[in-house]
Design an enzyme around this catalytic site. Structure first.
Site, PDB file in Angstrom:
ATOM      1  N   ASP A   6     108.889  44.450  -1.139  1.00  0.00           N
ATOM      2  CA  ASP A   6     110.250  44.747  -1.595  1.00  0.00           C
ATOM      3  C   ASP A   6     110.604  43.866  -2.783  1.00  0.00           C
ATOM      4  O   ASP A   6     111.575  43.117  -2.765  1.00  0.00           O
ATOM      5  CB  ASP A   6     111.255  44.555  -0.445  1.00  0.00           C
ATOM      6  CG  ASP A   6     110.929  45.466   0.729  1.00  0.00           C
ATOM      7  OD1 ASP A   6     109.829  45.323   1.289  1.00  0.00           O
ATOM      8  OD2 ASP A   6     111.735  46.325   1.052  1.00  0.00           O
ATOM      9  N   ASP A  33     108.020  49.297  -1.878  1.00  0.00           N
ATOM     10  CA  ASP A  33     109.274  49.047  -2.591  1.00  0.00           C
ATOM     11  C   ASP A  33     109.008  48.173  -3.810  1.00  0.00           C
ATOM     12  O   ASP A  33     109.272  46.974  -3.815  1.00  0.00           O
ATOM     13  CB  ASP A  33     110.349  48.435  -1.676  1.00  0.00           C
ATOM     14  CG  ASP A  33     110.949  49.481  -0.742  1.00  0.00           C
ATOM     15  OD1 ASP A  33     110.618  50.669  -0.884  1.00  0.00           O
ATOM     16  OD2 ASP A  33     111.746  49.105   0.130  1.00  0.00           O
ATOM     17  N   TYR A  36     112.235  49.796  -7.399  1.00  0.00           N
ATOM     18  CA  TYR A  36     113.593  50.248  -7.074  1.00  0.00           C
ATOM     19  C   TYR A  36     114.127  51.152  -8.178  1.00  0.00           C
ATOM     20  O   TYR A  36     115.298  51.116  -8.527  1.00  0.00           O
ATOM     21  CB  TYR A  36     114.540  49.062  -6.810  1.00  0.00           C
ATOM     22  CG  TYR A  36     114.288  48.414  -5.475  1.00  0.00           C
ATOM     23  CD1 TYR A  36     113.137  47.648  -5.264  1.00  0.00           C
ATOM     24  CD2 TYR A  36     115.164  48.578  -4.415  1.00  0.00           C
ATOM     25  CE1 TYR A  36     112.868  47.078  -4.035  1.00  0.00           C
ATOM     26  CE2 TYR A  36     114.899  48.003  -3.170  1.00  0.00           C
ATOM     27  CZ  TYR A  36     113.762  47.255  -2.997  1.00  0.00           C
ATOM     28  OH  TYR A  36     113.504  46.688  -1.781  1.00  0.00           O
ATOM     29  N   ASN A  66     110.083  53.313   0.908  1.00  0.00           N
ATOM     30  CA  ASN A  66     111.058  54.394   0.792  1.00  0.00           C
ATOM     31  C   ASN A  66     111.606  54.543  -0.623  1.00  0.00           C
ATOM     32  O   ASN A  66     111.964  55.636  -1.047  1.00  0.00           O
ATOM     33  CB  ASN A  66     112.204  54.193   1.794  1.00  0.00           C
ATOM     34  CG  ASN A  66     112.781  52.805   1.745  1.00  0.00           C
ATOM     35  OD1 ASN A  66     112.047  51.820   1.863  1.00  0.00           O
ATOM     36  ND2 ASN A  66     114.072  52.697   1.560  1.00  0.00           N
ATOM     37  N   HIS A 154     104.629  49.682   5.152  1.00  0.00           N
ATOM     38  CA  HIS A 154     105.961  49.320   4.654  1.00  0.00           C
ATOM     39  C   HIS A 154     106.948  48.980   5.781  1.00  0.00           C
ATOM     40  O   HIS A 154     107.548  47.908   5.792  1.00  0.00           O
ATOM     41  CB  HIS A 154     106.533  50.433   3.769  1.00  0.00           C
ATOM     42  CG  HIS A 154     107.810  50.031   3.118  1.00  0.00           C
ATOM     43  ND1 HIS A 154     107.889  48.966   2.249  1.00  0.00           N
ATOM     44  CD2 HIS A 154     109.081  50.503   3.222  1.00  0.00           C
ATOM     45  CE1 HIS A 154     109.137  48.813   1.843  1.00  0.00           C
ATOM     46  NE2 HIS A 154     109.889  49.728   2.432  1.00  0.00           N
ATOM     47  N   HIS A 164     117.076  47.870   9.790  1.00  0.00           N
ATOM     48  CA  HIS A 164     115.963  48.801  10.045  1.00  0.00           C
ATOM     49  C   HIS A 164     115.396  48.671  11.457  1.00  0.00           C
ATOM     50  O   HIS A 164     114.209  48.923  11.691  1.00  0.00           O
ATOM     51  CB  HIS A 164     114.851  48.629   9.001  1.00  0.00           C
ATOM     52  CG  HIS A 164     115.331  48.783   7.601  1.00  0.00           C
ATOM     53  ND1 HIS A 164     115.890  49.952   7.130  1.00  0.00           N
ATOM     54  CD2 HIS A 164     115.371  47.909   6.559  1.00  0.00           C
ATOM     55  CE1 HIS A 164     116.238  49.800   5.860  1.00  0.00           C
ATOM     56  NE2 HIS A 164     115.944  48.566   5.487  1.00  0.00           N
ATOM     57  N   HIS A 191     110.004  46.130   3.826  1.00  0.00           N
ATOM     58  CA  HIS A 191     111.192  46.912   4.184  1.00  0.00           C
ATOM     59  C   HIS A 191     112.388  46.066   4.609  1.00  0.00           C
ATOM     60  O   HIS A 191     113.495  46.256   4.093  1.00  0.00           O
ATOM     61  CB  HIS A 191     110.824  47.928   5.278  1.00  0.00           C
ATOM     62  CG  HIS A 191     111.749  49.095   5.371  1.00  0.00           C
ATOM     63  ND1 HIS A 191     112.277  49.722   4.264  1.00  0.00           N
ATOM     64  CD2 HIS A 191     112.239  49.788   6.450  1.00  0.00           C
ATOM     65  CE1 HIS A 191     113.047  50.740   4.664  1.00  0.00           C
ATOM     66  NE2 HIS A 191     113.046  50.789   5.972  1.00  0.00           N
ATOM     67  N   VAL A 192     112.207  45.165   5.559  1.00  0.00           N
ATOM     68  CA  VAL A 192     113.287  44.280   5.993  1.00  0.00           C
ATOM     69  C   VAL A 192     113.297  43.075   5.054  1.00  0.00           C
ATOM     70  O   VAL A 192     112.271  42.407   4.910  1.00  0.00           O
ATOM     71  CB  VAL A 192     113.076  43.817   7.452  1.00  0.00           C
ATOM     72  CG1 VAL A 192     114.124  42.792   7.849  1.00  0.00           C
ATOM     73  CG2 VAL A 192     113.105  45.024   8.386  1.00  0.00           C
ATOM     74  N   HIS A 193     114.448  42.822   4.430  1.00  0.00           N
ATOM     75  CA  HIS A 193     114.498  41.803   3.376  1.00  0.00           C
ATOM     76  C   HIS A 193     114.653  40.403   3.966  1.00  0.00           C
ATOM     77  O   HIS A 193     115.698  39.757   3.856  1.00  0.00           O
ATOM     78  CB  HIS A 193     115.621  42.128   2.401  1.00  0.00           C
ATOM     79  CG  HIS A 193     115.472  43.491   1.795  1.00  0.00           C
ATOM     80  ND1 HIS A 193     116.514  44.242   1.351  1.00  0.00           N
ATOM     81  CD2 HIS A 193     114.357  44.241   1.581  1.00  0.00           C
ATOM     82  CE1 HIS A 193     116.065  45.396   0.887  1.00  0.00           C
ATOM     83  NE2 HIS A 193     114.757  45.425   1.021  1.00  0.00           N
TER      84      HIS A 193
HETATM   85 FE   LIG Z   1     112.054  49.727   2.121  1.00  0.00          FE
END
Ligand SMILES: [Fe+2]
Length: 288
Positions: A6, A33, A36, A66, A154, A164, A191-193
């Site tokens: 990400d 990711d 963006y 995503n 991801h 998420h 995915h999870v920041h």
């Molecule tokens: Fe993501």
């Protein structure tokens, strides 16, 4: 090997890249990711320019998130069009070509490490192309020669962040037994920041023959950090913190690898979390 997920293109991205540039490494692994861009195509260009000094000097191996889907009903029916064109991975090369840029595998260090890249946003249940390919890919690994097998995906299969929550459960239900059966050593997700490290897990329980699960979705995206966690912390979750950073997996020899996590707020040599990972191939209890 360096890992950050990400990534995005913010001030935090810059700091993450500065940290990575300051270190010695062979390859960067990115579990999705990237730019963006989210349909705004010039952002793919600016992202390319941002990462070029590093991506032109070292291998950058990626899988999609995503933010790479970019599918618009009626207007753009093909998902991952820009991603597949701009980040073409060697899916048709090597010992087990996958036929899709969205999942593939490759060997590192003369075959001592096998890396599997999985696609969270393409079909994964039994009978699908990705599942069948993964089954064949894992069956083809000779663990007498391959000390470590790691996978990237991801959406995390284990996650105690409120962000998420549960999103990776379906894919985990479908594919976890394949990775466990092949004694995959570690699974890295984005995915999870935030950063989170689990113990060795299988079927939601601590298992000495399961992979170590790590979420490293804290590269520096424009959506900010995911700071809310599920309470109490699950027993399988060893370390969790919402800070930007990146991780390093140093394969030291045929039995041991050192995983370290580096916060952006600290100097590059500061290690905020670390774990010695011993190869499951060298654990007799897991190879009966
Ligand atoms: Fe993501």
């Amino acid at each position: 090997m360096r890992r950050t997920g990400d990534l995005g293109q913010t001030g935090w991205t810059k700091t993450t890249l500065q940290h990575i540039a300051a270190a010695d490494y062979d390859m960067l692994l990115l579990p999705g990711d990237l730019s963006y861009a989210d349909f705004f195509q010039p952002r793919w260009d600016s992202y390319g320019r941002l990462v070029e000094p590093l991506a032109s000097a070292r291998l950058w191996m990626v899988t999609q998130g995503n933010h790479e889907i970019e599918k618009v009903p009626l207007l753009e029916p093909r998902a991952f069009k820009a991603y597949n064109a701009r980040w073409r991975m060697p899916y048709d090369a090597g010992a087990s070509p996958s036929g899709s840029n969205l999942y593939y595998s490759f060997d590192v260090a003369g075959g001592a490490v096998h890396v599997v890249m999985l696609g969270s946003y393409t079909d994964y249940v039994a009978g699908t192309a990705q599942y069948e390919w993964l089954q064949g890919d894992l069956a083809g690994i000779d663990r007498r020669k391959t000390a470590f097998v790691v996978a990237l995906v991801h959406v995390p299969w284990y996650n105690s962040n409120k962000a998420h929550q549960g999103e990776g459960d379906d894919m985990r239900d479908a594919m976890e037994a394949l990775l466990y059966g092949a004694r995959v050593d570690a699974v890295f997700a984005g995915h999870v920041h935030a950063y989170e490290r689990f113990t060795r897990v299988y079927d939601d329980r601590e298992d000495p023959c399961g992979p170590v699960y790590v979420t490293i979705g804290d590269g520096g995206n424009r959506e900010g950090l995911a700071e809310k966690y599920v309470d109490p912390q699950p027993k399988t979750s060893v370390f969790r913190e919402a800070s930007f950073g990146h991780g390093r997996l140093q394969v030291v020899n045929a039995t041991h690898a050192l995983w370290t996590w580096h916060r952006n707020d600290d100097d590059e040599p500061v290690i905020a979390d670390h774990l010695w990972i011993s190869s499951l191939a060298s654990n007799p209890a897991c190879n009966k």
